[in-house]
Scaffold this motif. Structure first.
Motif, PDB file in Angstrom:
ATOM      1  N   GLU A  88       0.950  -0.860   0.028  1.00 19.31           N
ATOM      2  CA  GLU A  88       0.033   0.029   0.074  1.00 19.31           C
ATOM      3  C   GLU A  88       0.905   1.324   0.160  1.00 19.31           C
ATOM      4  N   ASN A  89       2.014   1.332   0.771  1.00 18.94           N
ATOM      5  CA  ASN A  89       2.802   2.473   0.817  1.00 18.94           C
ATOM      6  C   ASN A  89       3.303   2.478  -0.386  1.00 18.94           C
ATOM      7  N   HIS A  91       2.444   1.804  -3.390  1.00 16.35           N
ATOM      8  CA  HIS A  91       1.585   2.268  -4.536  1.00 16.35           C
ATOM      9  C   HIS A  91       1.253   3.966  -4.090  1.00 16.35           C
ATOM     10  N   ARG A  92       1.271   4.203  -2.665  1.00 17.75           N
ATOM     11  CA  ARG A  92       0.962   5.610  -2.381  1.00 17.75           C
ATOM     12  C   ARG A  92       2.057   6.458  -2.838  1.00 17.75           C
ATOM     13  N   SER A  95       2.312   6.969  -6.948  1.00 20.62           N
ATOM     14  CA  SER A  95       1.003   7.682  -7.327  1.00 20.62           C
ATOM     15  C   SER A  95       1.454   9.235  -7.180  1.00 20.62           C
TER      16      SER A  95
END
Length: 368
Positions: A88-89, A91-92, A95
């Motif tokens: 998740e980190n 992908h964050r 982005s």
């Protein structure tokens, strides 16, 4: 007037250690970025977004309004982030980046990660490495990136994660690709002449024109291709010959062998090997196997050597050269290997063949 751009590439350990190291790396990296910003430069960061130092560099850069471009080493890169929070980190942060560079590797491997690190160094003006200063524990480690940066004369800042000191390697300057070191290559030869012709060797003098226009002269010893044979009997009994080395002035253990009479013919290596065996140790081989082909002393000698292993030995002698004084010795493989540790006892090619054969035999046993 357009703003000057400096591309900074980053790499570092995934495990930075304690909190003090984390703050040291962040503080020093922030300081470096601010210095360039205060000089009126636009900073662009290259990173592979790996765990640890890479992501710390990226977070710090984003806090300072630095444009980040991510380098993706392989197709399934996100799969290496096995923990949900880590993915998740990833992908964050991805982005929030300005651009993404996808490299061609399909498999995620050490080779893919090494290529990504080299790509970053190639496209950067300056590298920043969060590194403990020790050799890489495997291919693609930070130590490998440091070596590569040094080889292409890319300046880098070393943030020592153990000593908490900062070292500048190579000086800070924008890349000047045309000033890379280039070694003389055959493609640059403009003329050649024979300056010595002997029975076995000759010396060629080459004149080369380097890409920057400089003229370089190199003298190269040219030797005919040769074959060397390691005779192996049952139970890993090996046979070595002992000859007087006129050049060194000592008796040395070596391998049966000699120059190829007809190197252009496909079977000449094996035919010559049989002849040398029969002349020098009195045996012919029922089976010959290639061990390695290599160049001997390629920096100043042009000499290709074919290493073979001879099995199924059978007595079948030929008359040898009258100028050769040869003593034949039989050893167990372990005895022969032990002799390679004695100063000046074995010639280096014999030692190389013994250790190559040992490694090959061990690998084959593991596969059985």
């Amino acid at each position: 007037m357009s703003q000057a751009i400096i591309h900074i590439g980053v790499s570092g350990h995934q495990q930075l250690g304690n909190e003090a190291t984390y703050h040291f790396v962040k503080q020093q990296f922030s300081k470096l970025i601010r210095e360039h910003q205060e000089q009126g430069k636009q900073v662009v960061l290259y990173s592979a977004l790996a765990l640890g130092a890479d992501q710390l560099f990226v977070r710090t850069a984003l806090e300072l309004s630095v444009a980040v471009e991510v380098v993706i080493p392989c197709e399934q890169y996100e799969s290496i982030f096995t923990e949900p929070a880590d993915r998740e980190n990833y992908h964050r942060l991805l982005s929030l980046c300005q651009d993404i560079h996808y490299l061609p590797s399909k498999e995620c491997s050490d080779d893919a990660y090494l290529f990504a690190g080299q790509w970053i160094a190639d496209h950067s003006d300056l590298m920043v490495l969060a590194w403990n200063g020790q050799p890489a524990k495997g291919r693609s480690g930070t130590g490998d990136i440091a070596n590569y940066a040094r080889s292409i004369h890319r300046p880098f800042v070393h943030l020592h994660t153990g000593k908490h000191v900062v070292t500048m390697c190579g000086g800070v300057s924008l890349r000047e690709r045309e000033q890379k070191s280039i070694s003389p290559k055959r493609d640059f030869i403009t003329s050649e002449k024979v300056i010595y012709q002997g029975k076995t060797i000759h010396v060629n003098q080459y004149q080369l024109q380097m890409p920057d226009g400089r003229i370089v002269v190199r003298d190269i010893v040219e030797r005919p291709e040769s074959v060397l044979v390691l005779p192996v009997s049952t139970d890993n009994i090996v046979m070595l010959i002992e000859e007087y080395d006129l050049g060194a002035g000592v008796w040395q253990l070596t391998l049966p062998g000699g120059k190829l009479e007809n190197p252009s013919e496909s079977d000449s290596v094996f035919e010559q090997a049989q002849q040398e065996l029969r002349q020098e140790i009195g045996y012919k081989a029922g089976r010959l196997e290639k061990l390695l082909t290599s160049y001997s002393h390629p920096g100043y000698v042009s000499h290709k050597v074919h290493f073979l292993v001879a099995y199924d030995l059978e007595w079948s002698p030929l008359e040898g050269d009258t100028n050769e004084e040869i003593r034949v010795h039989t050893y167990t493989l372990q005895e022969a290997l032990a002799l390679t540790y004695d100063d000046l006892r074995c010639d280096p090619e014999a030692a190389l063949a013994l250790w190559l054969y040992t490694g090959k035999s061990r690998n084959e046993k593991k596969l059985l």
